[in-house]
Design a protein around this motif. Structure first.
Motif, mmCIF file in Angstrom:
data_model
loop_
_atom_site.group_PDB
_atom_site.id
_atom_site.type_symbol
_atom_site.label_atom_id
_atom_site.label_comp_id
_atom_site.label_asym_id
_atom_site.label_seq_id
_atom_site.Cartn_x
_atom_site.Cartn_y
_atom_site.Cartn_z
ATOM 1 N N SER A 1 0.835 -1.200 0.000
ATOM 2 C CA SER A 1 0.000 0.000 0.000
ATOM 3 C C SER A 1 0.871 1.251 0.000
ATOM 4 O O SER A 1 0.621 2.209 -0.745
ATOM 5 N N ASN A 2 1.925 1.244 0.824
ATOM 6 C CA ASN A 2 2.836 2.387 0.881
ATOM 7 C C ASN A 2 3.564 2.571 -0.453
ATOM 8 O O ASN A 2 3.720 3.700 -0.933
ATOM 9 N N ILE A 3 4.017 1.480 -1.055
ATOM 10 C CA ILE A 3 4.697 1.578 -2.353
ATOM 11 C C ILE A 3 3.748 2.137 -3.407
ATOM 12 O O ILE A 3 4.133 3.016 -4.194
ATOM 13 N N ARG A 4 2.497 1.655 -3.423
ATOM 14 C CA ARG A 4 1.528 2.200 -4.398
ATOM 15 C C ARG A 4 1.326 3.696 -4.179
ATOM 16 O O ARG A 4 1.238 4.462 -5.147
ATOM 17 N N GLY A 5 1.279 4.146 -2.926
ATOM 18 C CA GLY A 5 1.122 5.575 -2.636
ATOM 19 C C GLY A 5 2.321 6.392 -3.085
ATOM 20 O O GLY A 5 2.172 7.485 -3.634
ATOM 21 N N ILE A 6 3.518 5.870 -2.864
ATOM 22 C CA ILE A 6 4.734 6.570 -3.294
ATOM 23 C C ILE A 6 4.784 6.653 -4.810
ATOM 24 O O ILE A 6 5.085 7.705 -5.381
ATOM 25 N N ALA B 1 2.235 6.528 -6.875
ATOM 26 C CA ALA B 1 1.164 7.429 -7.324
ATOM 27 C C ALA B 1 1.586 8.885 -7.211
ATOM 28 O O ALA B 1 1.254 9.703 -8.083
ATOM 29 N N ALA B 2 2.345 9.219 -6.166
ATOM 30 C CA ALA B 2 2.816 10.595 -6.009
ATOM 31 C C ALA B 2 3.720 11.011 -7.159
ATOM 32 O O ALA B 2 3.844 12.204 -7.456
ATOM 33 N N ALA B 3 4.323 10.036 -7.828
ATOM 34 C CA ALA B 3 5.187 10.305 -8.987
ATOM 35 C C ALA B 3 4.457 10.041 -10.302
ATOM 36 O O ALA B 3 5.081 10.015 -11.364
ATOM 37 N N GLY B 4 3.142 9.808 -10.228
ATOM 38 C CA GLY B 4 2.369 9.545 -11.434
ATOM 39 C C GLY B 4 2.637 8.162 -12.017
ATOM 40 O O GLY B 4 2.544 7.963 -13.229
ATOM 41 N N MET B 5 2.974 7.207 -11.153
ATOM 42 C CA MET B 5 3.283 5.848 -11.597
ATOM 43 C C MET B 5 2.424 4.837 -10.841
ATOM 44 O O MET B 5 1.747 5.180 -9.877
ATOM 45 N N THR B 6 2.466 3.583 -11.312
ATOM 46 C CA THR B 6 1.791 2.465 -10.658
ATOM 47 C C THR B 6 2.787 1.317 -10.519
ATOM 48 O O THR B 6 3.930 1.413 -10.996
ATOM 49 N N VAL B 7 2.346 0.215 -9.947
ATOM 50 C CA VAL B 7 3.219 -0.955 -9.833
ATOM 51 C C VAL B 7 3.629 -1.476 -11.205
ATOM 52 O O VAL B 7 4.640 -2.174 -11.326
ATOM 53 N N ASP B 8 2.890 -1.121 -12.247
ATOM 54 C CA ASP B 8 3.275 -1.529 -13.608
ATOM 55 C C ASP B 8 4.576 -0.875 -14.049
ATOM 56 O O ASP B 8 5.197 -1.331 -15.010
ATOM 57 N N ASN B 9 4.991 0.183 -13.370
ATOM 58 C CA ASN B 9 6.238 0.877 -13.703
ATOM 59 C C ASN B 9 7.454 0.284 -12.992
ATOM 60 O O ASN B 9 8.589 0.664 -13.290
ATOM 61 N N ILE B 10 7.235 -0.639 -12.058
ATOM 62 C CA ILE B 10 8.360 -1.241 -11.335
ATOM 63 C C ILE B 10 9.187 -2.094 -12.288
ATOM 64 O O ILE B 10 8.650 -2.952 -12.993
ATOM 65 N N VAL B 11 10.505 -1.841 -12.298
ATOM 66 C CA VAL B 11 11.409 -2.596 -13.165
ATOM 67 C C VAL B 11 12.474 -3.358 -12.369
ATOM 68 O O VAL B 11 13.243 -4.126 -12.949
ATOM 69 N N ARG B 12 12.520 -3.167 -11.063
ATOM 70 C CA ARG B 12 13.512 -3.834 -10.208
ATOM 71 C C ARG B 12 13.015 -3.792 -8.773
ATOM 72 O O ARG B 12 12.431 -2.784 -8.351
ATOM 73 N N LEU B 13 13.257 -4.874 -8.007
ATOM 74 C CA LEU B 13 12.749 -4.952 -6.646
ATOM 75 C C LEU B 13 13.742 -5.709 -5.762
ATOM 76 O O LEU B 13 14.256 -6.744 -6.168
ATOM 77 N N THR B 14 13.979 -5.170 -4.577
ATOM 78 C CA THR B 14 14.827 -5.837 -3.589
ATOM 79 C C THR B 14 14.051 -5.943 -2.284
ATOM 80 O O THR B 14 13.502 -4.947 -1.804
ATOM 81 N N SER B 15 14.003 -7.149 -1.736
ATOM 82 C CA SER B 15 13.341 -7.389 -0.448
ATOM 83 C C SER B 15 14.389 -7.703 0.603
ATOM 84 O O SER B 15 15.321 -8.467 0.341
ATOM 85 N N TYR B 16 14.208 -7.127 1.772
ATOM 86 C CA TYR B 16 15.068 -7.383 2.920
ATOM 87 C C TYR B 16 14.197 -8.047 3.984
ATOM 88 O O TYR B 16 13.277 -7.420 4.509
ATOM 89 N N LEU B 17 14.464 -9.310 4.269
ATOM 90 C CA LEU B 17 13.664 -10.094 5.204
ATOM 91 C C LEU B 17 14.456 -10.312 6.490
ATOM 92 O O LEU B 17 15.654 -10.580 6.434
#
Length: 128
Positions: free
Chosen positions: A59-64, A66-82
């Motif tokens: 939800s936070n990522i979608r909000g961030i 959206a503030a840049a006029g983007m959606t999750v469809d614009n994600i091209v790279r992802l790193t998770s820290y568990l």
């Protein structure tokens, strides 16, 4: 903008269905680098469970985005820290759901976070 996934089958181990080795971005005018995002509510408190934190993270990522006029469809790279390797399957399932099954280059690492109640942190790169 065009996205071209690359997962060669010669000279490198095979990619899985939810992962690609590389994503070529053509014709992008903007790049957005999103800092590690935690599963925190608007008041800064973390979700009580792993699933709640994963829901809050996305939800936070979608909000961030959206503030840049983007959606999750614009994600091209992802790193998770568990904070625990046992979180890998839930994290992958949340990522797959959030991206609608679209595969992007991903990395997941087991780390110690700065605050023990932060179970997962995700950073993304988006392009438009």
């Amino acid at each position: 903008m065009q996205l071209q996934p690359h997962s060669p089958t010669v000279g490198v181990y095979p990619a899985t269905d939810d992962y690609v080795h590389a994503m070529e971005v053509r014709g992008a005018e903007r790049l957005l680098f999103v800092a590690g995002t935690m599963g925190l509510r608007q008041d800064g408190t973390p979700g009580a469970t792993l699933d709640e934190q994963l829901d809050l993270i996305w939800s936070n990522i979608r909000g961030i985005l959206a503030a840049a006029g983007m959606t999750v469809d614009n994600i091209v790279r992802l790193t998770s820290y568990l904070t625990d390797a046992a979180f890998a399957d839930a994290n992958a399932a949340a990522r797959i759901a959030a991206l609608g099954g679209r595969a992007v280059p991903t990395t997941a690492m087991v780390v110690q976070t700065l605050v023990s109640s932060w179970l997962v942190e995700i950073e993304v790169v988006a392009a438009a």
